[in-house]
Scaffold this motif. Structure first.
Motif, PDB file in Angstrom:
ATOM      1  N   VAL A 191       0.621  -8.403  -8.053  1.00 13.30           N
ATOM      2  CA  VAL A 191       0.297  -6.992  -7.815  1.00 13.30           C
ATOM      3  C   VAL A 191       1.553  -6.195  -7.461  1.00 13.30           C
ATOM      4  O   VAL A 191       1.777  -5.102  -7.985  1.00 13.30           O
ATOM      5  CB  VAL A 191      -0.763  -6.854  -6.698  1.00 13.30           C
ATOM      6  CG1 VAL A 191      -1.039  -5.378  -6.412  1.00 13.30           C
ATOM      7  CG2 VAL A 191      -2.050  -7.572  -7.092  1.00 13.30           C
ATOM      8  N   SER A 192       2.383  -6.741  -6.577  1.00 10.99           N
ATOM      9  CA  SER A 192       3.592  -6.021  -6.164  1.00 10.99           C
ATOM     10  C   SER A 192       4.578  -5.875  -7.319  1.00 10.99           C
ATOM     11  O   SER A 192       5.212  -4.821  -7.479  1.00 10.99           O
ATOM     12  CB  SER A 192       4.259  -6.731  -4.980  1.00 10.99           C
ATOM     13  OG  SER A 192       4.482  -8.096  -5.261  1.00 10.99           O
ATOM     14  N   SER A 243      -4.410   1.587  -5.139  1.00 11.08           N
ATOM     15  CA  SER A 243      -3.897   1.071  -6.418  1.00 11.08           C
ATOM     16  C   SER A 243      -4.749   1.506  -7.606  1.00 11.08           C
ATOM     17  O   SER A 243      -4.368   1.279  -8.757  1.00 11.08           O
ATOM     18  CB  SER A 243      -3.830  -0.459  -6.384  1.00 11.08           C
ATOM     19  OG  SER A 243      -5.126  -1.021  -6.207  1.00 11.08           O
ATOM     20  N   ARG A 244      -5.875   2.131  -7.318  1.00 11.44           N
ATOM     21  CA  ARG A 244      -6.763   2.573  -8.396  1.00 11.44           C
ATOM     22  C   ARG A 244      -6.052   3.595  -9.278  1.00 11.44           C
ATOM     23  O   ARG A 244      -5.470   4.562  -8.797  1.00 11.44           O
ATOM     24  CB  ARG A 244      -8.037   3.175  -7.812  1.00 11.44           C
ATOM     25  CG  ARG A 244      -9.078   3.542  -8.863  1.00 11.44           C
ATOM     26  CD  ARG A 244     -10.302   4.144  -8.219  1.00 11.44           C
ATOM     27  NE  ARG A 244     -11.007   3.180  -7.378  1.00 11.44           N
ATOM     28  CZ  ARG A 244     -11.252   3.370  -6.086  1.00 11.44           C
ATOM     29  NH1 ARG A 244     -10.833   4.472  -5.484  1.00 11.44           N
ATOM     30  NH2 ARG A 244     -11.904   2.455  -5.390  1.00 11.44           N
ATOM     31  N   PHE A 301       2.159   1.969  -3.523  1.00 11.09           N
ATOM     32  CA  PHE A 301       1.189   2.649  -4.387  1.00 11.09           C
ATOM     33  C   PHE A 301       0.995   4.109  -3.973  1.00 11.09           C
ATOM     34  O   PHE A 301       0.812   4.988  -4.823  1.00 11.09           O
ATOM     35  CB  PHE A 301      -0.145   1.907  -4.374  1.00 11.09           C
ATOM     36  CG  PHE A 301      -0.164   0.682  -5.238  1.00 11.09           C
ATOM     37  CD1 PHE A 301      -0.052   0.784  -6.615  1.00 11.09           C
ATOM     38  CD2 PHE A 301      -0.290  -0.580  -4.674  1.00 11.09           C
ATOM     39  CE1 PHE A 301      -0.061  -0.350  -7.426  1.00 11.09           C
ATOM     40  CE2 PHE A 301      -0.300  -1.723  -5.473  1.00 11.09           C
ATOM     41  CZ  PHE A 301      -0.188  -1.603  -6.853  1.00 11.09           C
ATOM     42  N   TYR A 314      -3.621  -8.072 -10.492  1.00  9.95           N
ATOM     43  CA  TYR A 314      -3.459  -6.750 -11.101  1.00  9.95           C
ATOM     44  C   TYR A 314      -4.507  -6.495 -12.180  1.00  9.95           C
ATOM     45  O   TYR A 314      -4.997  -5.370 -12.322  1.00  9.95           O
ATOM     46  CB  TYR A 314      -2.052  -6.607 -11.678  1.00  9.95           C
ATOM     47  CG  TYR A 314      -1.739  -5.183 -12.079  1.00  9.95           C
ATOM     48  CD1 TYR A 314      -1.642  -4.182 -11.115  1.00  9.95           C
ATOM     49  CD2 TYR A 314      -1.562  -4.832 -13.410  1.00  9.95           C
ATOM     50  CE1 TYR A 314      -1.370  -2.871 -11.464  1.00  9.95           C
ATOM     51  CE2 TYR A 314      -1.286  -3.521 -13.771  1.00  9.95           C
ATOM     52  CZ  TYR A 314      -1.193  -2.550 -12.799  1.00  9.95           C
ATOM     53  OH  TYR A 314      -0.935  -1.247 -13.154  1.00  9.95           O
ATOM     54  N   SER A 364       0.832  -1.208   0.000  1.00 11.75           N
ATOM     55  CA  SER A 364       0.000   0.000   0.000  1.00 11.75           C
ATOM     56  C   SER A 364       0.864   1.255   0.000  1.00 11.75           C
ATOM     57  O   SER A 364       0.572   2.232  -0.706  1.00 11.75           O
ATOM     58  CB  SER A 364      -0.929  -0.002   1.216  1.00 11.75           C
ATOM     59  OG  SER A 364      -1.832  -1.093   1.152  1.00 11.75           O
ATOM     60  N   ASP A 381       3.881   6.046  -5.204  1.00 12.19           N
ATOM     61  CA  ASP A 381       3.731   6.188  -6.651  1.00 12.19           C
ATOM     62  C   ASP A 381       2.786   7.346  -6.970  1.00 12.19           C
ATOM     63  O   ASP A 381       3.042   8.140  -7.876  1.00 12.19           O
ATOM     64  CB  ASP A 381       3.209   4.883  -7.253  1.00 12.19           C
ATOM     65  CG  ASP A 381       3.137   4.935  -8.771  1.00 12.19           C
ATOM     66  OD1 ASP A 381       4.196   4.804  -9.414  1.00 12.19           O
ATOM     67  OD2 ASP A 381       2.020   5.115  -9.314  1.00 12.19           O
ATOM     68  N   LYS A 382       1.695   7.455  -6.211  1.00 14.88           N
ATOM     69  CA  LYS A 382       0.755   8.558  -6.415  1.00 14.88           C
ATOM     70  C   LYS A 382       1.414   9.908  -6.140  1.00 14.88           C
ATOM     71  O   LYS A 382       1.083  10.917  -6.768  1.00 14.88           O
ATOM     72  CB  LYS A 382      -0.471   8.387  -5.506  1.00 14.88           C
ATOM     73  CG  LYS A 382      -1.456   7.315  -5.964  1.00 14.88           C
ATOM     74  CD  LYS A 382      -2.647   7.250  -5.034  1.00 14.88           C
ATOM     75  CE  LYS A 382      -3.666   6.216  -5.487  1.00 14.88           C
ATOM     76  NZ  LYS A 382      -4.287   6.542  -6.789  1.00 14.88           N
ATOM     77  N   ILE A 436      -7.635  -5.379 -10.574  1.00 15.64           N
ATOM     78  CA  ILE A 436      -7.498  -3.994 -10.109  1.00 15.64           C
ATOM     79  C   ILE A 436      -7.763  -3.033 -11.263  1.00 15.64           C
ATOM     80  O   ILE A 436      -8.499  -2.053 -11.126  1.00 15.64           O
ATOM     81  CB  ILE A 436      -6.096  -3.756  -9.508  1.00 15.64           C
ATOM     82  CG1 ILE A 436      -5.989  -4.443  -8.139  1.00 15.64           C
ATOM     83  CG2 ILE A 436      -5.806  -2.257  -9.368  1.00 15.64           C
ATOM     84  CD1 ILE A 436      -4.607  -4.408  -7.533  1.00 15.64           C
ATOM     85  N   LEU A 483      -5.923  -1.424  -0.209  1.00 22.02           N
ATOM     86  CA  LEU A 483      -5.213  -1.796  -1.433  1.00 22.02           C
ATOM     87  C   LEU A 483      -5.964  -1.333  -2.673  1.00 22.02           C
ATOM     88  O   LEU A 483      -5.371  -0.747  -3.589  1.00 22.02           O
ATOM     89  CB  LEU A 483      -5.009  -3.314  -1.480  1.00 22.02           C
ATOM     90  CG  LEU A 483      -4.369  -3.855  -2.770  1.00 22.02           C
ATOM     91  CD1 LEU A 483      -2.993  -3.244  -2.986  1.00 22.02           C
ATOM     92  CD2 LEU A 483      -4.291  -5.374  -2.733  1.00 22.02           C
ATOM     93  N   GLY A 513       3.170  -3.290  -9.669  1.00 21.76           N
ATOM     94  CA  GLY A 513       3.337  -1.968  -9.071  1.00 21.76           C
ATOM     95  C   GLY A 513       4.757  -1.460  -9.245  1.00 21.76           C
ATOM     96  O   GLY A 513       4.977  -0.306  -9.628  1.00 21.76           O
TER      97      GLY A 513
END
Length: 213
Positions: free
Chosen positions: A87-88, A157-158, A52, A133, A49, A55-56, A136, A153, A91
């Motif tokens: 997912v990881s 991750s959106r 992500f 993923y 989390s 990343d944002k 998602i 999550l 990401g």
């Protein structure tokens, strides 16, 4: 063993900070209080989390570090019941792409695909409602239907879609069969570019293919 109340407070407070768009605050809170969690999969999820969230924030280096921590923790877990290990990796692939590491980005994406296929083959009974993923990207899961930790999550991750996304508009007027054809064509292109050592073109083709999900 930590109490349910402690973990419930942990997830609720993290969600509150995220809802306020206080991503820095959420990251700091999660990492400061991560010792509340005892399950290795939950600890890995917390770092995921944070990846992500960073990343944002556009902090690609910190995002890569958090995703890498998640991947390292997940390597020691044979099966994660409700989410995929892809997912990881996906990401980290995204953050590496944004940071200009195209080779690292495509390698992560290829590993993610292999891991997901292995999970489906090895643990068929656990894959019917698993967060991966692709799900998602598709927005398959509604936050209200999930445990608190998975609500976080899905929320972080959106991916925000561009209002003027031409591919999104094109998808509305083509059949599912056509979408699959486009995806396979782009995946084949990615494979050719990868073998030729053109990692930038390889990862771009895969990222474009994912937009047709």
């Amino acid at each position: 063993m930590k109490s349910f109340d402690e973990s419930s407070f942990f997830y609720n407070e993290a969600i509150n900070l995220i809802n306020l768009d206080d991503y820095d605050g959420a990251i700091n809170f999660i990492k400061k209080n991560i010792n509340i969690l005892v399950n290795p999969a939950d600890i890995a999820l917390a770092y995921l989390s944070c990846g992500f969230l960073n990343d944002k924030l556009g902090d690609n280096i910190s995002a890569i570090a958090d995703f890498s921590k998640t991947i390292s923790l997940e390597d020691g877990i044979e099966v994660i019941d409700f989410r995929s290990k892809d997912v990881s990796l996906s990401g980290r692939s995204n953050s590496r792409y944004k940071n200009g590491d195209f080779e690292g980005a495509i390698e992560d994406k290829r590993k993610a695909k292999k891991i997901r296929l292995f999970e489906i083959y090895k643990h068929k009974e656990l894959n019917s409602n698993k967060i991966d993923y692709k799900n998602i990207l598709l927005g398959t899961f509604l936050e209200k239907d999930l445990e608190l930790k998975y609500r976080i999550l899905i929320k972080v991750s959106r991916i925000e879609k561009n209002k003027y996304d031409l591919i999104s508009d094109y998808k509305k007027v083509i059949s599912d069969k056509k979408k699959e054809e486009v995806i396979k064509k782009l995946e084949s292109l990615s494979e050719l570019k990868y073998k030729a050592g053109d990692f930038k073109a390889a990862i771009r083709a895969i990222r474009r293919a994912e937009k047709y999900y």
